[in-house]
Design a protein around this motif. Structure first.
Motif, mmCIF file in Angstrom:
data_model
loop_
_atom_site.group_PDB
_atom_site.id
_atom_site.type_symbol
_atom_site.label_atom_id
_atom_site.label_comp_id
_atom_site.label_asym_id
_atom_site.label_seq_id
_atom_site.Cartn_x
_atom_site.Cartn_y
_atom_site.Cartn_z
ATOM 1 N N LYS A 174 29.469 44.912 41.530
ATOM 2 C CA LYS A 174 28.967 44.646 42.890
ATOM 3 C C LYS A 174 29.502 43.299 43.372
ATOM 4 O O LYS A 174 30.012 43.175 44.494
ATOM 5 N N ASN A 175 29.401 42.289 42.492
ATOM 6 C CA ASN A 175 29.889 40.957 42.875
ATOM 7 C C ASN A 175 31.406 40.958 43.097
ATOM 8 O O ASN A 175 31.903 40.358 44.039
ATOM 9 N N MET A 176 32.120 41.639 42.204
ATOM 10 C CA MET A 176 33.586 41.654 42.321
ATOM 11 C C MET A 176 34.012 42.312 43.639
ATOM 12 O O MET A 176 34.863 41.783 44.350
ATOM 13 N N PHE A 177 33.380 43.446 43.962
ATOM 14 C CA PHE A 177 33.736 44.128 45.209
ATOM 15 C C PHE A 177 33.389 43.265 46.417
ATOM 16 O O PHE A 177 34.143 43.203 47.386
ATOM 17 N N GLU A 199 26.731 47.590 36.295
ATOM 18 C CA GLU A 199 27.024 47.590 37.734
ATOM 19 C C GLU A 199 27.026 46.197 38.347
ATOM 20 O O GLU A 199 27.654 45.953 39.371
ATOM 21 N N ALA A 200 26.283 45.243 37.725
ATOM 22 C CA ALA A 200 26.080 43.932 38.355
ATOM 23 C C ALA A 200 27.399 43.221 38.659
ATOM 24 O O ALA A 200 27.615 42.726 39.759
ATOM 25 N N TYR A 201 28.313 43.208 37.689
ATOM 26 C CA TYR A 201 29.576 42.490 37.916
ATOM 27 C C TYR A 201 30.442 43.202 38.948
ATOM 28 O O TYR A 201 31.150 42.576 39.734
ATOM 29 N N GLU A 241 30.264 44.564 53.189
ATOM 30 C CA GLU A 241 30.284 43.430 54.113
ATOM 31 C C GLU A 241 29.072 42.508 53.917
ATOM 32 O O GLU A 241 29.223 41.283 53.856
ATOM 33 N N LYS A 242 27.902 43.100 53.814
ATOM 34 C CA LYS A 242 26.675 42.288 53.663
ATOM 35 C C LYS A 242 26.708 41.478 52.371
ATOM 36 O O LYS A 242 26.407 40.290 52.336
ATOM 37 N N GLU A 243 27.097 42.152 51.286
ATOM 38 C CA GLU A 243 27.166 41.485 49.982
ATOM 39 C C GLU A 243 28.207 40.369 50.010
ATOM 40 O O GLU A 243 28.025 39.321 49.414
ATOM 41 N N THR A 244 29.318 40.621 50.735
ATOM 42 C CA THR A 244 30.375 39.604 50.830
ATOM 43 C C THR A 244 29.810 38.350 51.485
ATOM 44 O O THR A 244 30.015 37.229 50.990
ATOM 45 N N GLU A 245 29.076 38.578 52.549
ATOM 46 C CA GLU A 245 28.509 37.440 53.268
ATOM 47 C C GLU A 245 27.555 36.653 52.361
ATOM 48 O O GLU A 245 27.648 35.433 52.253
ATOM 49 N N SER A 246 26.671 37.362 51.700
ATOM 50 C CA SER A 246 25.667 36.619 50.913
ATOM 51 C C SER A 246 26.283 35.990 49.658
ATOM 52 O O SER A 246 25.895 34.912 49.249
ATOM 53 N N ILE A 247 27.290 36.634 49.068
ATOM 54 C CA ILE A 247 27.880 36.012 47.853
ATOM 55 C C ILE A 247 28.709 34.786 48.244
ATOM 56 O O ILE A 247 28.735 33.786 47.523
ATOM 57 N N LYS A 248 29.351 34.847 49.410
ATOM 58 C CA LYS A 248 30.172 33.692 49.844
ATOM 59 C C LYS A 248 29.278 32.494 50.110
ATOM 60 O O LYS A 248 29.677 31.342 49.869
ATOM 61 N N ALA A 249 28.054 32.750 50.549
ATOM 62 C CA ALA A 249 27.117 31.653 50.830
ATOM 63 C C ALA A 249 26.721 30.930 49.540
ATOM 64 O O ALA A 249 26.272 29.787 49.562
ATOM 65 N N ARG A 250 26.890 31.607 48.419
ATOM 66 C CA ARG A 250 26.521 30.998 47.122
ATOM 67 C C ARG A 250 27.639 30.152 46.524
ATOM 68 O O ARG A 250 27.450 29.490 45.519
ATOM 69 N N LEU A 251 28.829 30.242 47.104
ATOM 70 C CA LEU A 251 29.977 29.597 46.441
ATOM 71 C C LEU A 251 30.139 28.134 46.837
ATOM 72 O O LEU A 251 29.805 27.756 47.943
#
Ligand code: PA5
Length: 444
Positions: free
Chosen positions: A422-425, A418-420, A434-444
């Motif tokens: 979640k990140n891909m979505f 599931e890990a990949y 939406e929340k995951e998008t925000e936090s993953i974008k902060a890592r880029l």
């Protein structure tokens, strides 16, 4: 028949270390039988072969016949457990060069197992002039790789044949009730088959997931199931530990793992068996690689890879053991011709079967690897046909269930997958993420 020889593994760890697992193996088998082990809602594979009826085989063969009559190619859309089993069996049983020849059966193509734009474009390019059908296989019905591919292929198939005709050559293999693949199948009126709730993807080759594509390719699924059914008996609780290949395999690999052998390479000496390695890697890797534990499953095609990976196997870090898949009898006969001039110096082989040369390579390699510190487990099947591949499938499945329980993991889940996703979505901005998008974008 599938025979197992562990003598060249037990010489490393000692018979006592393997026999020490007997009690635990028997508890694991009992737990699988009683449904009291972790993951017990996914034990439908255990008695699957003996529960398949002739009527069910006929139903699958009837659907296969419709696809055979109406298609020159059938694309199997599926990933992981939703395609590796079918691919393994079809490749093992097919003429290696059959795709270059005319055939009375449709060509089976695999897609939905990657997101390569070039791959999909080339597939679509090829299908443009071809009467094709689709088997859309997804248990969840929501796997992105498969769903995306199916969308492309469905559109194309409908353009090619018209919506009405396309319906006749699109088949769904999915959950009985849940998922987008089920919704689409019901809404469009596709013929569909159910993947039982209690059979996980990597244990599903003997459900319509594997049986339908294999039947479309023209192979005898009744013989495949017969082989599996007989192996179900040969690996049952009543069979003594030392005579049960699944139990003995599970115990041996765990004894080797405990002695520091962390990698298992499955080696074949027949190119047709390449995809047995791919299927087996998923079966064992996804079942055992969790909780910071698990043998790493790798595979090699020999003698081919002796000229690439051979050096590492012979001389690299001593953390590996090897499981060889040997075939007693080839399906053809080919002898080395004599040559008057003998410029290549090969007249010492004249008159011998090519397989005899292969067998000596196999034996020589086994001894060299053992001398190099690589324990060796050897399975031998009589020949490559539906019946023996069926036996092998069930033996490896049972061995996997037992082995995972010896390792004290749940062999029937795959939380890590599931890990990949979640990140891909999150990266693709899927609604709800939406929340995951925000936090993953902060890592880029
Ligand atoms: O073994 C498994 O459960 C997985 O490998 C699945 O088969 C794979 O992820 C595909 O899932 P699905 O059939 O839901 O599309």
């Amino acid at each position: 028949m599938v025979t197992l020889d562990i003598t060249k593994a037990s010489q490393f760890v000692g018979d006592a270390a393997i026999n020490a697992f007997e009690g635990e193996v028997s508890k694991a088998q009992q737990a699988l039988e009683d449904g009291t082990c972790p993951g017990n809602d996914f034990l439908g594979w255990m008695h699957l072969p003996s529960s398949i009826t002739p009527e069910f085989i006929s139903e699958i063969n009837a659907c296969a016949k419709t696809l055979q009559e109406n298609c020159d190619a059938v694309v199997v859309a599926g990933i992981g457990g939703s395609y590796l089993g079918a691919r393994m069996v079809i490749d093992a049983l097919s003429n290696t060069f059959g795709w270059l020849q005319d055939s009375k059966y449709p060509r089976i193509l695999f897609a939905g197992n990657n997101i390569g734009e070039d791959y999909l474009s080339e597939l679509i390019g090829y299908l443009k002039g071809v009467r094709f059908g689709i088997i859309n296989i997804s248990k969840s019905g929501t796997t992105t790789e498969t769903a995306l591919t199916f969308r492309l292929l469905k559109t194309m198939c409908e353009e090619q044949r018209g919506k009405e005709e396309a319906r006749k050559v699109i088949v769904a293999v999915t959950d009985a009730k849940r998922g987008a693949a089920r919704t689409t199948a019901d809404k469009e009126g596709y013929v569909s088959f159910v993947i039982p709730d209690n059979v996980g993807g990597r244990f599903s080759v003997l459900t319509p997931v594997g049986l339908l594509p294999i039947a479309v390719a023209g192979f005898d699924i009744a013989a495949l199931v017969k082989g599996a059914r007989e192996m179900e008996e040969q690996t049952s609780l009543e069979v003594p530990f030392r005579q049960n290949p699944a139990a003995l395999y599970a115990a041996t690999r765990n004894a080797l793992y405990q002695s520091g052998k962390k990698i298992e390479i499955l080696a074949n000496y027949q190119p047709k068996l390449h995809n047995v390695g791919e299927w087996w890697k998923q079966l064992y890797g996804e079942s055992e690689g969790k909780d910071g534990k698990g043998i790493f499953p790798a595979s090699v095609d020999l003698t081919t890879d002796l000229h690439s990976m051979g050096q590492w196997i012979q001389d690299g870090e001593r953390t590996i053991f090897e499981t060889v898949l040997s075939v007693a009898q080839p399906n053809y006969e080919l002898r080395v011709p004599a040559d008057k001039e003998n410029l290549d110096g090969l007249n010492f082989l004249a008159g011998k079967h090519v397989d005899e040369v292969n067998k000596m390579a196999e034996l020589g390699t086994q001894l060299a690897h053992v001398d190099g510190g690589v324990p060796n487990i050897k399975f031998t099947i009589d020949r490559i046909d539906e019946y023996h591949i069926g036996q092998l499938i069930y033996m490896f499945e049972k061995g996997c269930g037992i082995s995972g329980l010896l390792l004290k993991v749940n062999p029937f889940d795959q939380p890590g997958v599931e890990a990949y996703k979640k990140n891909m979505f999150a990266l693709l901005g899927k609604p709800g993420y939406e929340k995951e998008t925000e936090s993953i974008k902060a890592r880029l």
